[in-house]
Design a protein around this motif. Structure first.
Motif, PDB file in Angstrom:
ATOM      1  N   LEU A  37       0.831  -1.205   0.000  1.00 22.55           N
ATOM      2  CA  LEU A  37       0.000   0.000   0.000  1.00 22.55           C
ATOM      3  C   LEU A  37       0.868   1.258   0.000  1.00 22.55           C
ATOM      4  CD1 LEU A  37      -2.961  -0.832   2.433  1.00 22.55           C
ATOM      5  CD2 LEU A  37      -3.109  -0.349  -0.017  1.00 22.55           C
ATOM      6  N   ILE A  38       2.015   1.189   0.666  1.00 27.09           N
ATOM      7  CA  ILE A  38       2.941   2.328   0.650  1.00 27.09           C
ATOM      8  C   ILE A  38       3.444   2.567  -0.770  1.00 27.09           C
ATOM      9  CG2 ILE A  38       5.132   3.235   1.519  1.00 27.09           C
ATOM     10  CD1 ILE A  38       4.740   1.493   4.003  1.00 27.09           C
ATOM     11  N   ILE A  39       3.821   1.485  -1.456  1.00 26.03           N
ATOM     12  CA  ILE A  39       4.288   1.596  -2.840  1.00 26.03           C
ATOM     13  C   ILE A  39       3.194   2.201  -3.719  1.00 26.03           C
ATOM     14  CG2 ILE A  39       5.134   0.320  -4.834  1.00 26.03           C
ATOM     15  CD1 ILE A  39       7.060   0.400  -2.419  1.00 26.03           C
ATOM     16  N   SER A  40       1.981   1.709  -3.559  1.00 26.55           N
ATOM     17  CA  SER A  40       0.857   2.232  -4.341  1.00 26.55           C
ATOM     18  C   SER A  40       0.580   3.684  -3.997  1.00 26.55           C
ATOM     19  CB  SER A  40      -0.402   1.390  -4.075  1.00 26.55           C
ATOM     20  OG  SER A  40      -0.184   0.040  -4.396  1.00 26.55           O
ATOM     21  N   ALA A  41       0.730   4.018  -2.716  1.00 24.12           N
ATOM     22  CA  ALA A  41       0.429   5.375  -2.274  1.00 24.12           C
ATOM     23  C   ALA A  41       1.394   6.398  -2.855  1.00 24.12           C
ATOM     24  CB  ALA A  41       0.460   5.451  -0.747  1.00 24.12           C
ATOM     25  N   ALA A 230       1.876  10.347   2.464  1.00 20.51           N
ATOM     26  CA  ALA A 230       1.434   8.958   2.313  1.00 20.51           C
ATOM     27  C   ALA A 230       2.492   7.991   2.828  1.00 20.51           C
ATOM     28  CB  ALA A 230       1.124   8.670   0.844  1.00 20.51           C
ATOM     29  N   ILE A 231       3.764   8.285   2.508  1.00 17.27           N
ATOM     30  CA  ILE A 231       4.843   7.397   2.939  1.00 17.27           C
ATOM     31  C   ILE A 231       4.959   7.359   4.455  1.00 17.27           C
ATOM     32  CG2 ILE A 231       7.341   7.060   2.914  1.00 17.27           C
ATOM     33  CD1 ILE A 231       7.354   8.163   0.057  1.00 17.27           C
ATOM     34  N   ILE A 232       4.963   8.536   5.083  1.00 17.16           N
ATOM     35  CA  ILE A 232       5.128   8.550   6.537  1.00 17.16           C
ATOM     36  C   ILE A 232       3.863   8.066   7.239  1.00 17.16           C
ATOM     37  CG2 ILE A 232       6.879  10.344   6.494  1.00 17.16           C
ATOM     38  CD1 ILE A 232       4.811  12.394   7.250  1.00 17.16           C
ATOM     39  N   GLY A 233       2.693   8.326   6.616  1.00 11.96           N
ATOM     40  CA  GLY A 233       1.449   7.859   7.213  1.00 11.96           C
ATOM     41  C   GLY A 233       1.329   6.347   7.175  1.00 11.96           C
ATOM     42  N   LEU A 234       1.456   5.777   5.973  1.00  8.23           N
ATOM     43  CA  LEU A 234       1.378   4.323   5.836  1.00  8.23           C
ATOM     44  C   LEU A 234       2.633   3.655   6.380  1.00  8.23           C
ATOM     45  CD1 LEU A 234      -0.257   4.073   2.294  1.00  8.23           C
ATOM     46  CD2 LEU A 234      -1.277   3.349   4.454  1.00  8.23           C
ATOM     47  N   GLY A 235       3.763   4.381   6.317  1.00  9.31           N
ATOM     48  CA  GLY A 235       4.991   3.821   6.878  1.00  9.31           C
ATOM     49  C   GLY A 235       4.865   3.594   8.372  1.00  9.31           C
TER      50      GLY A 235
END
Length: 428
Positions: A37-41, A230-235
């Motif tokens: 999901l991070i990659i997609s985000a 998105a990266i820091i959120g999903l990360g």
């Protein structure tokens, strides 16, 4: 809603089929799907920036620069997809080896990730098309295309995971291949639709202008704060699930089930969040800035109502509502998830309001401020998770309360900005 929730739908479908395949694969998909999901985000975040620009140009009636911005986004995302694909193919296994303690879970994560990485190209192309159609307010066919993707993914999951209709039994690797192929088919279907599209603006897209680095830089500057968010959120969510994995297999299974319910019930919010990006940007582009805040709140009310209606049955009657997806003789996992589902109900209420207000900020062009808000809150979120999960070894209920605090603070800060900050001076 559906265009914004494509990866949620894929993650849900993969998880449901693997739940009925075996427990190890189900645990692994809970971790590796959050990573994907991070990659997609990343691609989705850049498309959201492009969507804001497209909506602004559409509001201004500047179709020439709208088309040029679309192609700047297209060229950039294709290059990005290639870089990420190479990184996963050569570094994905190494990365998961550093964070996963159980060898069986590690093995399953890699088996899913490698075939799943081929879908990156079509995932990124898909969100570009969704950004275009959402930006110009022509979203009807998105519903059809997402339905096709979901159906194909379900059929291929059944065939590849369990080894039906002459295919080899592949387990979690089959889920990776099924999802990538489904994204490819959905992209081809949408491309065919565009070729026969009667809309003059869309039909005028079928030429390939020279690469305009100035427009690429504009897309990058507007989008990069959203991508980092998105990266820091999903990360941080990935860190959360990594720590849950260290708590034990049963805890990871329960959290994965709750995560799936979260993904289902958050679909309206993600959809309305994308919609308010377009509406707020379009209103500013057409000079109707006084309508921005009223439209944001109307969106909040509609989203909150829909979220409550679809959430109540699942939150309070999970053994009945979840049985079609996760029913089997042993219902222990559903019963064990009940306390977390009550926490999830509170999360969803705050999320339904906070996410719309926050995305209203992004829609008016304050993407850098959005990055500051989410970055600050993610530090708080991650610190909470480490302290209570890793050091105090708290139970799952306490761990999941991190989401409650995160969305409550997002709601309060976003509302303050909309009413107290002079955002009319922000330009794109």
């Amino acid at each position: 809603m559906l265009g914004s929730a494509v990866q949620n739908i894929i993650a849900l479908t993969d998880s449901v089929f693997l739940f009925h395949y075996n427990d190890i694969d189900f645990r692994a998909i809970g971790l590796v799907s959050v990573f994907y999901l991070i990659i997609s985000a990343i691609g989705y975040g850049f498309s959201r920036g492009g969507q804001i620009i497209i909506a602004r140009r559409f509001g201004e009636g500047d179709n020439r620069n709208l088309v040029r911005s679309f192609y700047a986004l297209l060229y950039f995302e294709l290059a990005l997809a290639f870089i990420i694909f190479i990184a996963i193919q050569f570094g994905g296994a190494w990365f998961f080896k550093q964070i996963v303690s159980d060898l069986e879970t590690f093995d399953r994560c890699v088996k899913y990730l490698l075939p799943r990485s081929y879908g990156i190209f079509f995932s990124y192309l898909g969100v570009i098309i969704v950004a275009l159609y959402t930006g110009i307010g022509k979203t009807r066919f998105i519903v059809v295309d997402v339905a096709i993707l979901a159906i194909v993914n379900m059929i291929l999951n059944y065939a590849f995971i369990f080894g039906k209709w002459g295919f080899a039994e592949m387990g979690i690797a089959g889920a990776g291949w099924a999802s990538s192929i489904a994204e490819f088919i959905a992209f081809v279907v949408f491309l065919i639709y565009m070729i026969f599209e009667k809309n003059k603006l869309v039909r005028g897209l079928f030429f390939f202008p020279k690469l305009n680095f100035k427009l690429v830089l504009q897309v990058f500057n507007v989008s990069i704060p959203i991508v980092i968010q998105a990266i820091i959120g999903l990360g941080s969510w990935f860190v959360f699930f990594s720590l849950i994995e260290n708590m034990g297999g049963k805890e990871l299974e329960i959290s994965n089930l709750v995560r799936i319910v979260y993904l289902i019930l958050s679909i309206p919010t993600w959809g309305f969040s994308s919609g308010i990006n377009t509406l707020a940007s379009n209103l500013r582009g057409s000079g109707n800035e006084g309508d921005v805040i009223p439209v944001i709140w109307k969106t909040v009310y509609i989203n909150l109502l829909i979220t409550v209606i679809i959430s109540i049955p699942i939150i309070f009657f999970p053994e009945t509502m979840l049985y079609p997806l996760f029913g089997r003789e042993d219902m222990t996992i559903i019963y064990a998830s009940q306390p977390l589902l009550y926490v999830l109900g509170l999360i969803l209420l705050l999320f339904a309001v906070g996410a719309i207000l926050f995305n209203g900020i992004l829609g008016i062009g304050a993407t850098k401020l959005g990055l500051w808000i989410q970055g600050s809150l993610t530090i708080f979120y991650t610190a909470y998770v480490f302290i209570f999960v890793k050091y105090f070894q708290s139970d799952l209920t306490v761990a999941w309360f991190s989401e409650v605090f995160y969305w409550f603070l997002t709601l309060v800060i976003s509302a303050w900005f909309l009413y107290k900050y002079n955002w009319e001076k922000i330009k794109i």
